[in-house]
Design a protein around this motif. Structure first.
Motif, short mmCIF file in Angstrom:
data_model
loop_
_atom_site.label_atom_id
_atom_site.label_comp_id
_atom_site.label_asym_id
_atom_site.label_seq_id
_atom_site.Cartn_x
_atom_site.Cartn_y
_atom_site.Cartn_z
N PHE A 116 0.82 -1.21 0.00
CA PHE A 116 0.00 0.00 0.00
C PHE A 116 0.86 1.27 0.00
O PHE A 116 0.34 2.37 0.21
CB PHE A 116 -0.92 0.02 1.22
N ARG A 139 -0.31 4.36 -1.89
CA ARG A 139 -1.68 4.85 -1.71
C ARG A 139 -1.70 6.14 -0.90
O ARG A 139 -0.81 6.39 -0.09
CB ARG A 139 -2.50 3.79 -0.98
N LYS A 140 -2.78 6.89 -1.10
CA LYS A 140 -3.02 8.07 -0.25
C LYS A 140 -3.87 7.62 0.94
O LYS A 140 -4.62 6.64 0.84
CB LYS A 140 -3.78 9.13 -1.06
N LEU A 187 -7.29 4.14 2.17
CA LEU A 187 -7.03 3.04 3.10
C LEU A 187 -8.21 2.85 4.05
O LEU A 187 -8.99 3.77 4.27
CB LEU A 187 -5.78 3.35 3.93
N SER A 188 -8.29 1.66 4.64
CA SER A 188 -9.31 1.42 5.66
C SER A 188 -8.83 1.98 6.99
O SER A 188 -7.66 2.35 7.14
CB SER A 188 -9.55 -0.07 5.79
N GLY A 214 -8.23 0.57 9.85
CA GLY A 214 -7.16 -0.18 10.49
C GLY A 214 -5.82 0.07 9.81
O GLY A 214 -4.79 0.18 10.47
N GLN A 215 -5.85 0.22 8.47
CA GLN A 215 -4.61 0.48 7.74
C GLN A 215 -4.06 1.86 8.07
O GLN A 215 -2.86 2.04 8.23
CB GLN A 215 -4.85 0.35 6.24
N ARG A 217 -2.22 1.87 11.23
CA ARG A 217 -0.88 1.30 11.15
C ARG A 217 0.10 2.26 10.48
O ARG A 217 1.28 2.28 10.83
CB ARG A 217 -0.93 -0.02 10.38
N LEU A 260 -10.86 -5.66 15.80
CA LEU A 260 -9.59 -5.12 15.30
C LEU A 260 -8.78 -4.56 16.46
O LEU A 260 -7.56 -4.67 16.51
CB LEU A 260 -9.91 -4.02 14.29
N MET A 271 -5.43 -8.89 7.48
CA MET A 271 -6.64 -8.06 7.60
C MET A 271 -7.28 -7.89 6.21
O MET A 271 -6.65 -7.42 5.28
CB MET A 271 -6.20 -6.69 8.12
N ASP A 281 -9.31 -6.32 3.32
CA ASP A 281 -9.68 -4.94 2.99
C ASP A 281 -10.97 -4.96 2.19
O ASP A 281 -10.96 -5.08 0.98
CB ASP A 281 -8.55 -4.29 2.18
N SER A 286 -13.30 -2.57 2.48
CA SER A 286 -13.93 -1.24 2.46
C SER A 286 -14.17 -0.75 1.03
O SER A 286 -15.12 -0.05 0.77
CB SER A 286 -13.07 -0.25 3.21
#
Lengths: 379, 314
Positions: A145, A148-149, A153-154, A156-157, A160, A187, B1, B3, B5
């Motif tokens: 990832f 990514r911006k 992201l979700s 939880g991501q 992190r 989570l 996890m 994803d 979403s």
């Protein structure tokens, strides 16, 4: 000496009289106008400790964290980090990093750029930055990832990424402001253990702010319970749970029953407490409390046994009737109304599938507990 | 996890609607298009058509005039002569260039003045923000013309500004500001400042202040944090504000006419002269069409920035 609860790891510098705390908060007061957020607070945090500041909202825990980070200056008192007074040092020069409750990820930067931000400020050479960022991404399992911006992201991501960004600089101390507050329950539980592993592997000092007692109990080596800007108690999770020193701490963490009464007489190291309306309960502790003073005998629900028959002999047997009960699967919680009107919570582990002593609503019931199962509280 | 979403974000299917609601939905969407058709596209086509005509001493002052019977002959008489004329006389080219330069400098100055104001407003206690917004909009309650006129009284050699500076012994001779480019810059900055402040304010106000704290926490001093975090994140507001000032400033007529004196060359004044003094409707229409084409590029930049801002704001 008997120990309280089970121990997670061999780490207890606070019991060593020669050990010096790494962070010293010395009589710190912080006022905002008329409001005193932190009141003459002192505590010490040791190197490599996982330290939790626990309290209800408005207890001053976040203010204390912000003073450690340098966003607020104490009105009076000192904060020392590794012997150095932090007063007047701006946040960008402090060897601490913070993980924000909102994560505060830079929305116009990729995951990679977010993590590299602090390293670039340090003037670290580019190849080293790239290597460190790659390490961090691997650590939080977000390598794919990297480009990514944050808005892609979700939750939880994002959490992190925020974590990776705040530990990338290898700070002496990592401050975490409600780090798991925005995650859902499942989570959150997973992440708790990841945080603990991370802290041990990197050997950092963690100071975490939380209002979630379970979170603090799970993760922290020691917990400071704060109320109205003051420390109520600093202790390990088992001590906080089994040996609270005040009614506030006892009722803040977990469920508890309080028997309010007066000290009747001393019995060796313990004492007998006269409850209003006649019955007396015995305690093995609290011998130092003078006769006649108001005390509370605090006992956790799981340490009270419930039975449909009167237990033979022994002290601390009280009669009542089942007022309410909740079957939770792994255990059943009984609410027993005593003759004096007090409702006592008692939980019984459902160790076998079929109960030999079924109790139902309005059944007559006896509760009993050992004299060493509770603590005597004067405050 | 896992994803999930991304999948969960997929828009739900619209519920099946009756024929009537389907028609009504289309009507609602059609309203803005009809508005643009009647009040922008049709007037523009008329202006464009006039720009292809020839000037004449008549009512209206150009030929050919379209009638239903003479439509085909009239179409044959249209030509691009007026556009050729614009390229032959350097007056027009210079006026365009000078307009764009003056508008660009004014826009930059407006940004310099507007950004700190907008930043201050966005960081002010939320209780007084509505009052501050009100104060920014307050000048609109007075006529634009009167406000620009008032600047003559302030800037002229014996005006308020020079009197003040001379009383304070800052200067001995009155400054010549009126009828210079400086006066135009002052006028444009003053008049268009709210158009700069409002979009800047709205993008700065949305910004989470903990981002700045995070940057500082990671070792970034405040000024550097401004350039690395605050400014990039306010960019949609900067672009919107600059376009809202630049686009009308290029065609501005009142400010250069009142404050800029006779030697200032701007396209708005040239257009005015062609239209009212020379009564040359076709050439002034051609000037207007070229102006529009000139502004299409910044307008498209503006639209693009808006779309991007919306994308990020999601």
């Amino acid at each position: 000496m008997k120990s309280l609860g089970s121990i997670r790891r061999e780490f207890s510098p606070w019991t060593d009289p020669d050990a010096k705390p790494y962070i010293v908060v010395d009589k710190v007061t912080k006022r905002f106008g008329d409001f005193t957020a932190v009141n003459n607070l002192s505590l010490g945090i040791y190197e490599r400790e996982f330290f939790a500041l626990l309290g209800a909202s408005g207890c001053g825990k976040s203010t204390l964290l912000r003073m450690l980070a340098g966003f607020d200056e104490p009105t009076s008192g000192r904060i020392l980090l590794d012997g150095q007074d932090l007063r007047g040092i701006p946040p960008y020069k402090r060897p601490v990093n913070m993980m924000f409750q909102s994560y505060a990820l830079f929305p116009h930067m990729t995951v990679e750029q977010n993590i590299a931000f602090g390293l670039k400020q340090e003037g670290m050479p580019k190849p080293e930055i790239e290597a460190r960022v790659a390490d961090m991404l691997k650590l939080v399992k977000l390598t794919q990832f990297a480009k990514r911006k944050p808005h892609q992201l979700s939750g939880g991501q994002r959490q992190r990424v925020a974590l990776a960004r705040s530990v990338a600089k290898r700070p002496k101390v990592l401050l975490l402001d409600e780090p798991l507050g925005a995650l859902d329950k499942k989570l959150r539980e997973e992440t708790q253990f990841e945080l603990m592993d991370l802290q041990q592997n990197l050997g950092l000092t963690f100071v975490i702010v939380t209002h979630d007692q379970e979170e603090a109990m799970t993760m922290a080596d020691r917990i400071a319970i704060l109320d109205k800007g003051e420390v109520m108690q600093v202790a390990t999770p088992p001590e906080i749970y089994e040996a609270p020193r005040s009614r506030y701490v006892a009722s803040f963490v977990g469920n508890i029953n309080m028997f309010e009464g007066k000290v009747g007489e001393k019995r060796g190291d313990g004492l007998a407490i006269a409850l209003p309306g006649g019955p007396t309960i015995l305690s093995e502790t609290g011998g130092e409390v003078p006769v006649g003073s108001d005390v509370a005998f605090a006992i956790r629900p799981e340490k009270i046994a419930v039975s449909s028959r009167q237990p033979a002999g022994g002290a601390n047997v009280l009669e009542g009737e089942v007022y309410d009960l909740a079957y939770l699967g792994d255990m059943t919680v009984y609410h027993v109304k005593l003759a004096g009107g007090q409702v006592v919570k008692a939980s019984a582990l459902n160790a076998s599938r079929i109960s030999e002593d079924p109790l139902s609503w309005n059944d007559k019931a006896w509760i009993s507990f050992r004299p060493d199962a509770g603590v005597v509280l004067t405050r | 996890m896992a994803d999930t979403s991304v999948l969960a974000d997929a828009a739900p299917r619209p519920a099946p609607t009756s024929l009537l609601t389907a028609v009504l939905n289309r009507v609602v969407i059609a309203v803005p298009y009809l508005w643009l058709l009647f009040f922008f596209l049709i007037p523009f086509i008329i202006v464009f058509k006039i720009s292809l005509s020839q000037t004449a001493i008549a009512m209206p002052p150009y030929t050919p005039v379209f009638g239903l019977d003479t439509l085909w002959e009239a179409l044959g008489e249209l030509s691009f002569d007026n556009y050729l004329w614009l390229t032959e006389d350097p007056l027009y080219f210079n006026a365009y260039i000078s307009s764009v330069v003056i508008a660009a400098i004014s826009t930059f100055l407006t940004l310099l003045v507007g950004f700190p104001i907008a930043y201050g407003m966005a960081r002010a206690p939320s209780a007084i923000r509505p009052t501050l917004l009100m104060l920014v909009i307050l000048p609109f309650w007075t006529s634009f013309l009167i406000r620009v006129y008032a600047w003559i009284g302030i800037l002229k050699p014996e005006g308020l500004l020079n009197q003040l500076l001379m009383t304070l012994h800052v200067i001995d001779e009155p400054l010549v500001i009126l009828n210079t480019h400086t006066a135009i810059f002052i006028g444009i900055v003053y008049s268009y400042l709210p158009f700069m402040i409002l979009p800047l304010y709205s993008s700065l106000e949305k910004m989470d202040y903990s981002l700045i704290e995070a940057a500082q926490d990671l070792g970034c001093p405040p000024i550097s944090a401004f350039w690395k975090i605050t400014f990039p994140l306010s960019l949609p507001g900067v672009v919107a504000g600059c376009m809202l000032v630049f686009i009308p400033a290029v065609g501005e007529f009142v400010i250069p006419d009142l404050l800029g004196g006779s030697q200032t060359l701007m396209i708005g004044r040239t257009l005015w002269n062609e239209f009212f003094n020379n009564r040359d409707w076709p050439v002034s229409s051609a000037v207007a069409v070229i102006l529009l084409l000139l502004l299409i590029v910044p307008i498209m930049i503006f639209q693009n920035a808006q779309a991007k801002a919306q994308e990020q704001g999601r």
